[in-house]
Design a protein around this motif. Structure first.
Motif, PDB file in Angstrom:
ATOM      1  N   ASN A 284       0.798  -1.217   0.000  1.00 57.71           N
ATOM      2  CA  ASN A 284       0.000   0.000   0.000  1.00 57.71           C
ATOM      3  C   ASN A 284       0.836   1.275   0.000  1.00 57.71           C
ATOM      4  OD1 ASN A 284      -2.652  -0.846  -0.192  1.00 57.71           O
ATOM      5  ND2 ASN A 284      -2.606  -1.587   1.911  1.00 57.71           N
ATOM      6  N   THR A 285       2.171   1.127  -0.127  1.00 53.55           N
ATOM      7  CA  THR A 285       3.003   2.313  -0.029  1.00 53.55           C
ATOM      8  C   THR A 285       3.238   2.919  -1.402  1.00 53.55           C
ATOM      9  OG1 THR A 285       4.094   0.973   1.613  1.00 53.55           O
ATOM     10  CG2 THR A 285       5.002   3.145   1.216  1.00 53.55           C
ATOM     11  N   ASN A 286       2.854   4.187  -1.541  1.00 51.15           N
ATOM     12  CA  ASN A 286       3.095   4.896  -2.789  1.00 51.15           C
ATOM     13  C   ASN A 286       4.133   5.985  -2.568  1.00 51.15           C
ATOM     14  OD1 ASN A 286       1.170   3.417  -4.162  1.00 51.15           O
ATOM     15  ND2 ASN A 286      -0.462   4.818  -3.585  1.00 51.15           N
ATOM     16  N   ILE A 287       5.035   6.121  -3.540  1.00 49.78           N
ATOM     17  CA  ILE A 287       6.057   7.157  -3.450  1.00 49.78           C
ATOM     18  C   ILE A 287       5.730   8.207  -4.505  1.00 49.78           C
ATOM     19  CG2 ILE A 287       8.526   7.634  -3.697  1.00 49.78           C
ATOM     20  CD1 ILE A 287       8.793   4.502  -3.040  1.00 49.78           C
ATOM     21  N   ARG A 288       5.564   9.436  -4.061  1.00 50.51           N
ATOM     22  CA  ARG A 288       5.249  10.512  -5.003  1.00 50.51           C
ATOM     23  C   ARG A 288       6.534  10.968  -5.657  1.00 50.51           C
ATOM     24  NH1 ARG A 288       0.620  14.743  -3.601  1.00 50.51           N
ATOM     25  NH2 ARG A 288      -0.406  12.733  -3.491  1.00 50.51           N
ATOM     26  N   VAL A 289       6.604  10.946  -6.991  1.00 53.43           N
ATOM     27  CA  VAL A 289       7.860  11.279  -7.651  1.00 53.43           C
ATOM     28  C   VAL A 289       7.895  12.671  -8.276  1.00 53.43           C
ATOM     29  CG1 VAL A 289       8.999   9.088  -7.991  1.00 53.43           C
ATOM     30  CG2 VAL A 289       7.094   9.678  -9.464  1.00 53.43           C
ATOM     31  N   PHE A 290       6.906  12.993  -9.128  1.00 54.65           N
ATOM     32  CA  PHE A 290       6.895  14.331  -9.728  1.00 54.65           C
ATOM     33  C   PHE A 290       5.484  14.651 -10.198  1.00 54.65           C
ATOM     34  CE2 PHE A 290       8.676  11.210 -12.737  1.00 54.65           C
ATOM     35  CZ  PHE A 290       7.669  11.200 -13.692  1.00 54.65           C
ATOM     36  N   LYS A 291       5.329  15.818 -10.817  1.00 53.40           N
ATOM     37  CA  LYS A 291       4.012  16.237 -11.307  1.00 53.40           C
ATOM     38  C   LYS A 291       4.064  16.493 -12.805  1.00 53.40           C
ATOM     39  CE  LYS A 291       1.809  18.415  -7.346  1.00 53.40           C
ATOM     40  NZ  LYS A 291       1.133  19.627  -6.893  1.00 53.40           N
TER      41      LYS A 291
ATOM     42  N   PRO B 153      -0.118  14.826  -9.607  1.00 55.28           N
ATOM     43  CA  PRO B 153       0.948  14.099  -8.914  1.00 55.28           C
ATOM     44  C   PRO B 153       1.088  12.671  -9.467  1.00 55.28           C
ATOM     45  CG  PRO B 153      -0.680  14.978  -7.378  1.00 55.28           C
ATOM     46  CD  PRO B 153      -1.245  15.128  -8.742  1.00 55.28           C
ATOM     47  N   ILE B 154       2.312  12.269  -9.731  1.00 57.47           N
ATOM     48  CA  ILE B 154       2.584  10.914 -10.220  1.00 57.47           C
ATOM     49  C   ILE B 154       3.155  10.119  -9.049  1.00 57.47           C
ATOM     50  CG2 ILE B 154       3.766   9.535 -11.962  1.00 57.47           C
ATOM     51  CD1 ILE B 154       2.051  11.706 -13.223  1.00 57.47           C
ATOM     52  N   GLU B 155       2.526   8.994  -8.733  1.00 59.07           N
ATOM     53  CA  GLU B 155       3.004   8.161  -7.630  1.00 59.07           C
ATOM     54  C   GLU B 155       3.418   6.793  -8.149  1.00 59.07           C
ATOM     55  OE1 GLU B 155       0.121   9.755  -4.036  1.00 59.07           O
ATOM     56  OE2 GLU B 155      -0.166   7.778  -4.875  1.00 59.07           O
ATOM     57  N   ILE B 156       4.428   6.250  -7.505  1.00 56.72           N
ATOM     58  CA  ILE B 156       4.851   4.893  -7.857  1.00 56.72           C
ATOM     59  C   ILE B 156       4.621   3.999  -6.648  1.00 56.72           C
ATOM     60  CG2 ILE B 156       6.763   3.439  -8.573  1.00 56.72           C
ATOM     61  CD1 ILE B 156       7.969   5.803  -9.970  1.00 56.72           C
ATOM     62  N   ASN B 157       3.855   2.939  -6.851  1.00 54.76           N
ATOM     63  CA  ASN B 157       3.653   1.959  -5.793  1.00 54.76           C
ATOM     64  C   ASN B 157       4.919   1.109  -5.677  1.00 54.76           C
ATOM     65  OD1 ASN B 157       2.575  -0.965  -4.950  1.00 54.76           O
ATOM     66  ND2 ASN B 157       1.229   0.604  -4.148  1.00 54.76           N
TER      67      ASN B 157
ATOM     68  N   VAL C  85     -13.144  16.762 -15.791  1.00 54.67           N
ATOM     69  CA  VAL C  85     -13.030  15.739 -14.744  1.00 54.67           C
ATOM     70  C   VAL C  85     -11.618  15.835 -14.163  1.00 54.67           C
ATOM     71  CG1 VAL C  85     -13.210  13.288 -14.183  1.00 54.67           C
ATOM     72  CG2 VAL C  85     -14.611  14.245 -16.021  1.00 54.67           C
ATOM     73  N   PRO C  86     -11.465  16.454 -12.977  1.00 50.49           N
ATOM     74  CA  PRO C  86     -10.122  16.612 -12.412  1.00 50.49           C
ATOM     75  C   PRO C  86      -9.503  15.259 -12.037  1.00 50.49           C
ATOM     76  CG  PRO C  86     -11.765  17.933 -11.234  1.00 50.49           C
ATOM     77  CD  PRO C  86     -12.513  16.982 -12.102  1.00 50.49           C
ATOM     78  N   ILE C  87      -8.171  15.186 -12.108  1.00 51.62           N
ATOM     79  CA  ILE C  87      -7.438  13.953 -11.778  1.00 51.62           C
ATOM     80  C   ILE C  87      -6.763  14.158 -10.430  1.00 51.62           C
ATOM     81  CG2 ILE C  87      -5.655  12.349 -12.549  1.00 51.62           C
ATOM     82  CD1 ILE C  87      -7.902  12.665 -14.511  1.00 51.62           C
ATOM     83  N   LYS C  88      -6.983  13.219  -9.518  1.00 52.93           N
ATOM     84  CA  LYS C  88      -6.353  13.350  -8.209  1.00 52.93           C
ATOM     85  C   LYS C  88      -4.887  12.930  -8.275  1.00 52.93           C
ATOM     86  CE  LYS C  88      -9.936  11.913  -5.623  1.00 52.93           C
ATOM     87  NZ  LYS C  88     -10.492  11.005  -4.659  1.00 52.93           N
ATOM     88  N   ARG C  89      -4.643  11.791  -8.891  1.00 52.69           N
ATOM     89  CA  ARG C  89      -3.266  11.318  -8.998  1.00 52.69           C
ATOM     90  C   ARG C  89      -3.198  10.181 -10.018  1.00 52.69           C
ATOM     91  NH1 ARG C  89      -5.373   8.717  -4.443  1.00 52.69           N
ATOM     92  NH2 ARG C  89      -5.155  10.564  -3.197  1.00 52.69           N
ATOM     93  N   ILE C  90      -1.974   9.935 -10.485  1.00 52.54           N
ATOM     94  CA  ILE C  90      -1.724   8.757 -11.321  1.00 52.54           C
ATOM     95  C   ILE C  90      -0.816   7.847 -10.506  1.00 52.54           C
ATOM     96  CG2 ILE C  90      -0.531   7.911 -13.370  1.00 52.54           C
ATOM     97  CD1 ILE C  90      -1.383  10.441 -14.816  1.00 52.54           C
ATOM     98  N   THR C  91      -1.222   6.591 -10.353  1.00 50.04           N
ATOM     99  CA  THR C  91      -0.384   5.646  -9.616  1.00 50.04           C
ATOM    100  C   THR C  91       0.088   4.545 -10.556  1.00 50.04           C
ATOM    101  OG1 THR C  91      -1.782   6.072  -7.696  1.00 50.04           O
ATOM    102  CG2 THR C  91      -0.269   4.212  -7.545  1.00 50.04           C
ATOM    103  N   LEU C  92       1.393   4.331 -10.575  1.00 47.67           N
ATOM    104  CA  LEU C  92       1.935   3.215 -11.354  1.00 47.67           C
ATOM    105  C   LEU C  92       2.169   2.066 -10.394  1.00 47.67           C
ATOM    106  CD1 LEU C  92       4.496   5.194 -13.502  1.00 47.67           C
ATOM    107  CD2 LEU C  92       2.208   4.479 -14.135  1.00 47.67           C
TER     108      LEU C  92
END
Ligand SMILES: [Zn+2]
Length: 374
Positions: A2-9, A14-18, A80-87
């Motif tokens: 469940n841990t996501n690391i936020r890398v950049f925007k 915000p782009i997060e990597i699981n 439609v706003p985007i909260k985040r992208i998670t890879l």
């Protein structure tokens, strides 16, 4: 996982990597370096295989991200706003902050991702075609060919018509257009998603028992993921539909008893827990929220220390993550409850503690409103 690391925007998203992505990144690089490239192009140096494998894995990562940005860009331009992208393990997820306004917009958002993947497939293929005829290095063309190939797979896999995959979203948009009922179309599309997940699992087991072990294992894993995602996305639509317009203030307990942070645990037990029979109290200092104390927090203190330990020493004190306001959407708070596994949250208006809300309160509201056909 469940841990996501936020890398950049990108575009302000915000782009997060699981963490699971790092595992898959390592696995993909390794299988390219040790398997795919040496098997298909046997005359290159070890160093070349490493460079090829790492660059290919990195560009695959970039391709997945561009696929998601395709969805996000189209969603954003249609309000439609985007909260985040998670890879994560199986690719990416663009988290839309609400459902699309109509089937047409839903359809365009869904098609944008595979559209990007197919465009990338063509771009990489053209580059491969040019490089393989002009370059003297034998290491570049195989990478480009591989990337054309995986982008094709990425686009096609996502078009499988099981919700929440892109193809499932297209199916949902189509049923939505026909029936005019978002919840019902989500139900049907996620049932199809569940069924497709099941066939992946079945096919996976057949592959495992017929000797294609790794391939079969992958199918089983993807199948379980699809089933679980289909179930979760459907529940999410039901919850946000049922709790539409319901605010924390509507369903919180307003008769809240607060505890001063300086009293001892003994005091807390005698004068609060025994007296009010709540299992949790907001802790305050001069009326301001300082934390939350529950029965579980208290159990960490041995009985012999009850009269010398103060509440402030054992309470949960990360106030900003604990508190909610009466104007927050109940559906949003429920998502937080599930994600952070917190059961109880103090409700704060300005500086004042005005109530407390528990997971039970929200689930109870969900039950009542769905019985009422809210
Ligand atoms: Zn997609």
């Amino acid at each position: 996982m469940n841990t996501n690391i936020r890398v950049f925007k990108v575009f302000g998203i915000p782009i997060e990597i699981n963490v699971s992505w790092f595992i898959i990144f390592a696995l993909i690089s390794w299988s390219l370096v040790k398997g795919y490239f040496p098997a298909n192009y046997p005359d290159l140096s070890i160093a070349s295989y490493w460079a090829m494998g790492l660059i290919a894995a990195f560009l695959l990562f970039a391709s997945v991200l561009l696929h998601e940005l395709g969805h996000s860009y189209v969603a954003k331009t249609h309000g439609v706003p985007i909260k985040r992208i998670t890879l994560f393990l199986f690719g990416g997820v663009s988290q839309l902050s609400k459902e699309s306004a109509n089937p047409r917009i839903e359809c365009m958002i869904a098609i944008a991702g595979p559209g990007v993947s197919y465009v990338l497939m063509i771009v990489f293929f053209v580059a491969y075609y040019i490089v393989s005829r002009t370059s003297t290095s034998g290491a570049i063309a195989p990478v480009l060919k591989y990337l054309a190939y995986v982008n094709g797979i990425l686009g096609t896999f996502n078009l499988i018509p099981g919700f929440p995959l892109d193809g499932g979203r297209l199916l949902r948009a189509f049923i939505w257009k026909v029936t005019g009922d978002l919840q019902r179309s989500t139900y049907i599309a996620s049932k199809v998603g569940g069924a497709i997940g099941f066939s992946f699992i079945a096919l996976g087991f057949i592959s495992v028992f017929t000797g294609r072990f790794i391939f079969g294992l992958w199918l089983v894993l993807i199948g379980f993921f699809l089933r679980q995602a289909a179930e979760a996305s459907y529940l999410q639509v039901v919850v946000s539909n049922t709790l539409k317009g319901v605010k924390v203030g509507d369903i919180m307990k307003a008769d809240v008893i607060t505890v001063p942070e300086s009293i001892t645990i003994q005091d807390l037990i005698d004068n609060y827990f025994f007296k009010y029979h709540y299992d949790c109290f907001p802790v305050t200092l001069a009326g301001r929220l300082r934390g939350l104390i529950t029965l579980d927090d208290m159990r960490q203190v041995p009985r012999s220390k009850w009269s010398e330990t103060t509440v402030s020493e054992v309470m949960q004190s990360d106030v900003d993550t604990l508190k909610v306001t009466p104007h927050d959407d109940a559906a949003e708070i429920l998502k937080r409850v599930v994600r952070d596994r917190c059961g109880k949250m103090p409700v704060v208006e300005g500086d004042r503690v005005v109530g407390i809300i528990t997971r039970k309160d929200i689930l109870e509201a969900l039950r009542i409103f769905s019985d009422l056909g809210h």
